[in-house]
Every structure is written in C-alpha cells, then in structure tokens.
Design an enzyme around this catalytic site. Structure first.
Site, PDB file in Angstrom:
ATOM      1  N   CYS A   1      68.941  28.882  80.602  1.00 42.85           N
ATOM      2  CA  CYS A   1      70.408  28.968  80.537  1.00 42.85           C
ATOM      3  C   CYS A   1      70.931  30.427  81.909  1.00 42.85           C
ATOM      4  O   CYS A   1      70.032  29.437  82.556  1.00 42.85           O
ATOM      5  CB  CYS A   1      71.198  29.249  79.302  1.00 42.85           C
ATOM      6  SG  CYS A   1      70.365  30.955  78.605  1.00 42.85           S
TER       7      CYS A   1
ATOM      8  N   GLY B   1      68.391  33.446  79.977  1.00 39.42           N
ATOM      9  CA  GLY B   1      67.236  32.729  79.017  1.00 39.42           C
ATOM     10  C   GLY B   1      67.151  33.143  77.679  1.00 39.42           C
ATOM     11  O   GLY B   1      65.921  33.164  77.127  1.00 39.42           O
TER      12      GLY B   1
END
Length: 624
Positions: free
Chosen positions: A319, A322
């Site tokens: 993402c 993370g």
C-alpha cells in the site's frame, strides 16, 4: 489449544506487548527478542531459511531485526537437521542484503521489498510504495552525510549501476531523465524484485501519488513516467485506507453493507488488472466501486491467490507505508494457505496465530496502540474476516473445474437468505445472545473488463450510507456515517419468501412460533443479507462479544452437526480458520476489549455487560 511451541500465556503476552507501543528495531527489549526467536522457531518447523540481520534498524528502522528468507519447505517435519544443514542455501544472501541496502531509498520509509511467504517455491513479498523525489533525496542525503560519504545507497559502486544510468530512457517531459537518483535506486529495486522472481506487483493505494502539503511524497509503479516496471504485471487494486475502519467500528464492527466513498477528492487511482489475470476469475471488476467491505476484500484475495497459484513467478503486495492494508492481505494469504495445508503445515492454530500477529503485524511496524486509539480497527477486522473465506472458492487446493459441495452451493437457491440452526449444546443457556450469526455468500458475474478509471463514480449518488438495523452511536446519539452507498443492490432489511426446511426438523406452526420467540435451541431462523437474524446489526462482530463466535464455528455437535451434514459437509479448511478466529477473538476480548467500554459509550457498555454475563469478561473488563 493443543501441544506446540505456543501457549495461551505466550499469546496473551504477545498481544499485551503489541498493544502497548509500536515496534522499532532500535528499541528492542528482551521480551521482543523472545518474540523474534519464537518466530524463527515457528518458521523452522516447516522451512529451511536464512536470516538477514537488520541490527539496530540498519536496513529499515521498523522491520524485524532478523529478516527471514524462506528457501524451501522441509520434509519429515524438520527433524533431520544434519541433512537440512548440509544443503547449501539457494540464494546468495550477501547479494540480496546488498540489494536491500542499495534499494531501500527507492521505497517509502526505506521499507524495501522483502519475501515473507512461500508457496510452491514462489515468494509472496511485501514493501511500501515507491518514494517520491523529496524522500529519495532527503533520506539518501542524510544517509550519505552520517556515513561519512561512504553510503552504498548513494553511490554507484559497481559497473552495473553506471551502465543502468547510461542506458536509462530519457523523458521528454522532464528533459533530465526525471531526477538522477531515480534511475539508480529504482534500478536496484527492480534488481531485487527479479532476484526474488517477483512477476506481479499489486498496489492497494487509492491514489496514484500520495500528496501532503501540496507535495508528492510518494509515487507508485503504475505511474512511473519512465515505465521502468514494464516487465512486471502491474495490478492496481485500490482499497480503503486504515481511516475507513473507523466507520467499520462505528457500524457495529459489521463490514457487510459498509461502502467506501470513492468520490473523495484524493481518490484518483482506478482498478487496473492485466487481461490474463482479470478474465479467469468470473468477477465483474467493473463494478468494484459498488462492492461493500466484505466483497472487495474477498475479490482482491481471490485475485492474489490466483496470481500465486497459476503464475510462474512471485507476488509483491504493498500500500503506501506497508503497515496497515499490506499486513491485512499478507495475513489473510498466510492463513488461507495454511488452512489449505500448503504453507506452515506443521503449525497448529495457536502457532499460526502467533506467527502472523508477531511477524506480519507487530515486527513490521503496525502501530496497534495508535490505531485502537483512533478507532481504526483494521487489525481486528483481519482476523474476524476469516469467517468470510472458509469456503472452497478461496482454496488453492481445490481444482476449479470440479464442482464441490460448499456453503455457497447449498445456498444458491436461497436468494440472499440462509438457514441457521442454533444448537443448545453450542450456546449453553444464553442462546438469545448468540442467535445473530451470519453466514454470507459471494456471487459475481463475469466480465472481461480490464481497467476502471479513477475519479468520482457516476453511479455514486449524494447522500450518506444507510446503516441497516441499529445505527452507530456517538456519545449515546445516532451518528450519521460519512461514506456513501451505491444505489444498486442494497442489502435486504427483512426476509423475503420463506424457504423449505429439512424434513427432520419440521414442526407445527404453533411450536415453531414459540421456538422463534424464545430463541429455543434447535430452531431454524431466516437470516437476511445484512448478515443477522431479522436484518439487525448485532453484537456478534464486536470485540466485546466472542460467545457467538464459539457457537457459529463449532463443528459436529449434536443436532447442529447432523443438520448441516445434510446441506454441506464442514471442511478441514473451515475448521482450521474458525479455530484461529475464535482463539483470536477470545484473546482480543481479554487483552484489548476493555478499552472499548471507555471510548464508545452506551452501546459498548451494554454489549460489555452482556458479554460479562456469559463468562468471557468480568464486569470491570478484567480478563477472566
């Protein structure tokens, strides 16, 4: 919990430490060191591995001090140590460490690519997204300054680095090959990905680039101007950030019927999946903005499992930083592969739970204390979500060309309605508390769509999300959720037409009515698409109420087991996932549940009172 390396007290101690403060490699205590050693022992039960040392956070300040590189699955329960040690490592660990050191500035917070799960010799990796220019130059400059000008990260130390810069494509839009360090660090990042045989990169960001104070602080592979990552399958699967999980809490910890507001200004990333991946799952990817939190999580997990099962290479999931969405999917992947018996096959439920809490969440930097304080319960959602992936459609061990009896098969004719049998031996005397048990199914339509562009969705109408059943409360008053609901396919609020019940449990109408009114065990009830009896949001998903988890997941007990055997046979996969979820919910209730009573006001106090009566919590919130 059975015999193994993990006891109930060790699980409690782990979660107690985790919820107190965030992990930092430079501030490890003796208790954290014990947790790291326990993780190594759990990996060692199934795998030959090598450790890369991250002492004092030299590589990354919020990665484990001991980074595990799995090499292969051991045979014979890992008992033949001499044989295993005689086999040389499959990887050049020194070379991998050097690449990690050189490439760490290519990604946010120096959270470089690291393998964490192995399936059939393929690595599932995690990381943060790509760094933007300010972070690349800022962090690499500081590293160069404090290392006395000898940092491997900021100097081209070999001919390959120099050759990569000479052959790098130039950008007409920038005129200067973007910024000089981009090629160097991202080139090393790509080398590391290829060394780990990663072929697919899945990006969970809802943004193309993260913007703060008007500045691009991070980027992603999908918008790299130089197309440096063109050799990889780039999968953009936008998924709500941790802030959205405050709505999950305020919706009674009910993910069904909870929708993300895709029309927000910062959401500019669309769903994009290569055709070779999107066309084989029978999912209408075009409609992803109309999916609730349950369905979007299920479908993304299906995609990741398809990539690692059918592909020849590994997978990277990330993402932004993370440490929220990334561990959510990493944990679900680890647990679903374990339940299928293809990963960590020698670990029991307590051991796999310990491993994923410690390694996937705590040691990789998830700040549980901060998230609980903000009401962003993504950690609780992860393990409670296991009830939604117990069927064979999430199994890599099941061949898709053969129809097998599953929960969704048996319910396909019920049009969103299911039958529940509540067993007295499962629930005890407090059956009324536990009658609200949901069984949901996933259905999708086939579509060859590849790319869904970002920006406001045309089908999203103005208005707030409708909370079916009990509304969320804010200081004892109804709260208006901030996220919107797509107009199509709304959850049903009541049962539609009745369905036939098995002959062996038919009763007279008077007896059935009496049973339904008193929640007598052994009676069948209609459950609507909202996931609860009579369509109401209930306390079944609350961290303060775990008794319903026990009843909904028990297997083979008295009439419940007998009745469900006539519909669908409970699988070993379901049994294992249910055991993990129940164990987690009990643990979470005992260690963290007391915080909800103080923060959430009246409704949580009411639920806490009910939970205490069934014996899982004392009246003061002290672990029983």
């Amino acid at each position: 919990m059975g015999e193994g390396l993990v006891s109930d007290s060790e699980l409690r101690q782990l979660l107690f430490i985790f919820c107190k403060s965030g992990y930092k490699a430079r501030e490890t205590s003796s208790k954290v060191e014990l947790i790291e050693r326990k993780c190594l022992a759990l990996f060692g039960k199934d795998y030959k591995y090598t450790v890369i040392y991250n002492s004092n956070g030299e590589l990354c300040g919020h990665y484990p001090e001991k980074l595990v590189i799995l090499e292969y699955m051991q045979s014979g329960n890992g008992q033949d140590e001499k044989t295993q040690q005689s086999i040389e490592p499959l990887y050049d660990i020194q070379k991998i460490r050097e690449l990690m050191l050189k490439s760490r500035f290519a990604r946010c917070r120096q959270r470089f690519v690291i393998p964490i799960i192995m399936y059939e010799g393929k690595h599932i990796c995690r990381s943060a997204t790509l760094s933007g220019g300010p972070e690349i130059y800022g962090r690499s400059g500081l590293d160069y300054f404090f290392s006395g000008g000898e940092s491997l990260g900021t100097q081209a130390t070999d001919s390959e680095d120099l050759l990569a810069r000479q052959n790098a494509p130039t950008s007409s839009s920038t005129g200067s090959n973007e910024w000089p360090l981009f090629d160097r660090f991202r080139g090393q990042d790509i080398k590391l990905l290829k060394m780990l045989s990663v072929g697919c990169i899945s990006d969970l960001m809802v943004e193309n680039k993260k913007v703060k104070f008007g500045m691009n602080v991070s980027s992603s592979e999908k918008v790299d101007k130089e197309h440096r990552y063109a050799d990889f399958d780039l999968v953009s699967v936008p998924y709500p950030g941790c802030e959205f999980f405050r709505d999950y809490r305020e919706n009674g910890f009910n993910a069904e019927g909870l929708y993300y507001d895709w029309s927000q200004d910062f959401v500019d990333a669309g769903l994009s999946i290569p055709e070779n991946l999107s066309s084989k799952l029978g999912i209408d990817w075009k409609s992803y903005r109309s999916w609730d939190l349950v369905k979007i999580t299920q479908n993304y997990l299906k995609l990741f499992l398809h990539v690692v099962k059918e592909g020849e290479t590994g997978l990277l999931v990330h993402c932004i930083s993370g440490w929220d969405r990334t561990p959510l999917f990493v944990s679900l992947l680890r647990l679903t592969l374990w339940a299928d018996g293809v990963a960590h096959r020698n670990l029991n439920a307590a051991e796999i739970l310990y491993l994923t809490i410690a390694y996937d969440w705590m040691l990789f930097g998830h700040n549980l204390s901060d998230r609980i304080g903000k009401g962003e319960d993504i950690f609780f959602f992860c393990f409670n979500f296991l009830k939604h992936i117990t069927s064979d459609e999430f199994s890599v061990a099941v061949k898709r060309n053969k129809r097998s009896v599953s929960r969704t098969d048996s319910e396909s004719c019920m049009d969103g309605m299911v039958l529940l049998d509540v067993d007295k031996q499962c629930l005890g005397s407090n059956s009324s508390l536990n009658s609200n048990i949901s069984v949901t199914s996933l259905s999708s339509t086939s579509s060859p769509i590849l790319i869904c562009t970002g920006g406001p969705h045309e089908d999203i109408t103005n208005g707030s999300l409708r909370c079916y059943g009990s509304p969320a409360l804010d200081n004892g008053k109804p709260r208006t959720p901030t996220h919107r609901e797509p107009p199509r396919s709304p959850p049903a609020t009541s049962a539609t037409s009745p369905v036939a019940v098995p002959r062996q449990i038919r009763r007279s109408s008077g007896e059935a009515a009496k049973s339904a009114a008193s929640s007598t065990c052994g009676s069948w009830q209609l459950v609507s698409q909202t996931g609860s009896v009579k369509g109401h949001v209930s306390s079944r998903d609350s961290p303060l109420s775990v008794h319903s988890d026990v009843s909904s997941s028990s297997s083979g007990t008295a009439s419940t087991g007998a009745v469900f055997d006539s519909i669908c046979e409970e699988s070993e996969r379901k049994r294992k996932l249910d055991e993990v979820r129940i164990t987690f919910n009990k643990l979470y209730c005992a260690i963290i549940g007391s915080r909800y009573t103080v923060e959430s006001g009246g409704i949580s106090s009411m639920i806490d009172s009910i939970a205490s009566k069934v014996g899982f919590r004392s009246g003061r919130g002290t672990p029983v």
